[in-house]
Design a protein around this motif. Structure first.
Motif, mmCIF file in Angstrom:
data_model
loop_
_atom_site.group_PDB
_atom_site.id
_atom_site.type_symbol
_atom_site.label_atom_id
_atom_site.label_comp_id
_atom_site.label_asym_id
_atom_site.label_seq_id
_atom_site.Cartn_x
_atom_site.Cartn_y
_atom_site.Cartn_z
ATOM 1 N N VAL A 65 -1.041 -0.955 5.579
ATOM 2 C CA VAL A 65 0.282 -1.431 5.974
ATOM 3 C C VAL A 65 0.138 -2.882 6.412
ATOM 4 N N GLU A 66 0.953 -3.751 5.831
ATOM 5 C CA GLU A 66 0.931 -5.174 6.195
ATOM 6 C C GLU A 66 2.326 -5.608 6.599
ATOM 7 N N GLN A 67 2.421 -6.199 7.779
ATOM 8 C CA GLN A 67 3.707 -6.733 8.223
ATOM 9 C C GLN A 67 3.946 -8.034 7.465
ATOM 10 N N LYS A 68 5.079 -8.112 6.771
ATOM 11 C CA LYS A 68 5.338 -9.269 5.909
ATOM 12 C C LYS A 68 5.446 -10.570 6.684
ATOM 13 N N GLU A 69 6.045 -10.542 7.863
ATOM 14 C CA GLU A 69 6.313 -11.775 8.607
ATOM 15 C C GLU A 69 5.046 -12.476 9.070
ATOM 16 N N ASP A 70 4.102 -11.718 9.630
ATOM 17 C CA ASP A 70 2.923 -12.373 10.208
ATOM 18 C C ASP A 70 1.601 -11.965 9.555
ATOM 19 N N GLY A 71 1.655 -11.074 8.568
ATOM 20 C CA GLY A 71 0.444 -10.679 7.852
ATOM 21 C C GLY A 71 -0.456 -9.721 8.608
ATOM 22 N N HIS A 88 12.363 0.213 11.297
ATOM 23 C CA HIS A 88 12.874 -0.275 12.579
ATOM 24 C C HIS A 88 13.160 -1.773 12.540
ATOM 25 N N GLY A 89 13.718 -2.233 11.409
ATOM 26 C CA GLY A 89 14.119 -3.628 11.268
ATOM 27 C C GLY A 89 13.001 -4.599 10.963
ATOM 28 N N VAL A 90 11.780 -4.095 10.707
ATOM 29 C CA VAL A 90 10.637 -4.959 10.387
ATOM 30 C C VAL A 90 10.183 -4.645 8.960
ATOM 31 N N ASP A 91 9.943 -5.699 8.168
ATOM 32 C CA ASP A 91 9.536 -5.523 6.774
ATOM 33 C C ASP A 91 8.026 -5.394 6.651
ATOM 34 N N TYR A 92 7.598 -4.439 5.827
ATOM 35 C CA TYR A 92 6.182 -4.159 5.614
ATOM 36 C C TYR A 92 5.900 -3.998 4.123
ATOM 37 N N ILE A 93 4.650 -4.176 3.756
ATOM 38 C CA ILE A 93 4.147 -3.786 2.445
ATOM 39 C C ILE A 93 3.227 -2.601 2.701
ATOM 40 N N VAL A 94 3.542 -1.470 2.086
ATOM 41 C CA VAL A 94 2.787 -0.243 2.315
ATOM 42 C C VAL A 94 2.111 0.157 1.005
ATOM 43 N N THR A 95 0.799 0.368 1.073
ATOM 44 C CA THR A 95 0.034 0.809 -0.090
ATOM 45 C C THR A 95 -0.636 2.128 0.245
ATOM 46 N N VAL A 96 -0.438 3.111 -0.626
ATOM 47 C CA VAL A 96 -1.066 4.426 -0.487
ATOM 48 C C VAL A 96 -1.900 4.653 -1.738
ATOM 49 N N SER A 97 -3.180 4.996 -1.537
ATOM 50 C CA SER A 97 -4.049 5.255 -2.687
ATOM 51 C C SER A 97 -4.988 6.415 -2.377
ATOM 52 N N GLU A 128 4.695 -0.392 -2.066
ATOM 53 C CA GLU A 128 6.129 -0.623 -1.926
ATOM 54 C C GLU A 128 6.422 -1.491 -0.716
ATOM 55 N N GLU A 129 7.494 -2.270 -0.805
ATOM 56 C CA GLU A 129 8.002 -2.997 0.356
ATOM 57 C C GLU A 129 9.020 -2.089 1.031
ATOM 58 N N ARG A 130 8.818 -1.853 2.325
ATOM 59 C CA ARG A 130 9.711 -0.978 3.087
ATOM 60 C C ARG A 130 10.018 -1.627 4.431
ATOM 61 N N SER A 131 11.156 -1.274 4.970
ATOM 62 C CA SER A 131 11.554 -1.754 6.289
ATOM 63 C C SER A 131 11.568 -0.563 7.239
ATOM 64 N N LYS A 174 3.911 9.722 -1.291
ATOM 65 C CA LYS A 174 4.219 8.752 -2.341
ATOM 66 C C LYS A 174 5.696 8.806 -2.713
ATOM 67 N N SER A 175 6.237 10.010 -2.811
ATOM 68 C CA SER A 175 7.653 10.182 -3.136
ATOM 69 C C SER A 175 8.534 9.514 -2.082
ATOM 70 N N SER A 176 8.138 9.632 -0.816
ATOM 71 C CA SER A 176 8.930 9.012 0.248
ATOM 72 C C SER A 176 8.900 7.486 0.154
ATOM 73 N N LEU A 177 7.760 6.931 -0.234
ATOM 74 C CA LEU A 177 7.649 5.472 -0.323
ATOM 75 C C LEU A 177 8.459 4.894 -1.466
ATOM 76 N N ILE A 178 8.485 5.587 -2.587
ATOM 77 C CA ILE A 178 9.272 5.077 -3.719
ATOM 78 C C ILE A 178 10.711 5.575 -3.654
ATOM 79 N N GLN A 179 11.011 6.290 -2.581
ATOM 80 C CA GLN A 179 12.354 6.819 -2.318
ATOM 81 C C GLN A 179 12.873 7.629 -3.499
#
Length: 113
Positions: free
Chosen positions: A50-56, A23-32, A18-21, A89-94
């Motif tokens: 966890v990957e920060q979208k802006e700088d990778g 503290h004002g920073v966008d991330y891609i979070v993968t849980v497996s 999921e893409e989540r923000s 997982k439930s928290s990530l998919i809200q």
């Protein structure tokens, strides 16, 4: 997201991305989940990427089921591994208004002490 084609167990879909923000920073979070099935029945482990979208910039963590249960015990709110994974997982998919995830830095954690 449609997880109907993915094999599921009591922990939900095997992977959530999921893409989540935070503290004002966008991330891609993968849980497996890895392990916990097959002939040898190895113990499952939780993998979090966890990957920060802006700088990778990336962070990867692997946590054994025993470690997850030990940490939840130390917090005073023990959760079995499967329950913890399902809640994360439930928290990530809200999917729940009562369960949420936050991303904390080392300094954030130090301030909580």
């Amino acid at each position: 997201r449609d997880f109907t084609a993915m094999p599921q167990d009591e922990r939900g879909p095997p992977e959530v991305c999921e893409e989540r923000s935070f503290h004002g920073v966008d991330y891609i979070v993968t849980v497996s989940i890895h392990g916990g099935a097959g002939v040898q029945q190895d113990l499952p482990s939780l993998h979090v990427d966890v990957e920060q979208k802006e700088d990778g910039e990336r962070w990867h963590g692997e946590f054994s089921s025993a470690y997850v249960e030990e940490v939840t015990q130390k917090t005073g709110n023990f959760k079995k591994f499967d329950t913890f994974v399902k809640m994360l997982k439930s928290s990530l998919i809200q999917a729940s208004e009562t369960v949420f995830a936050d991303l904390l830095t080392y300094s954030d954690l130090e301030m909580l002490r």
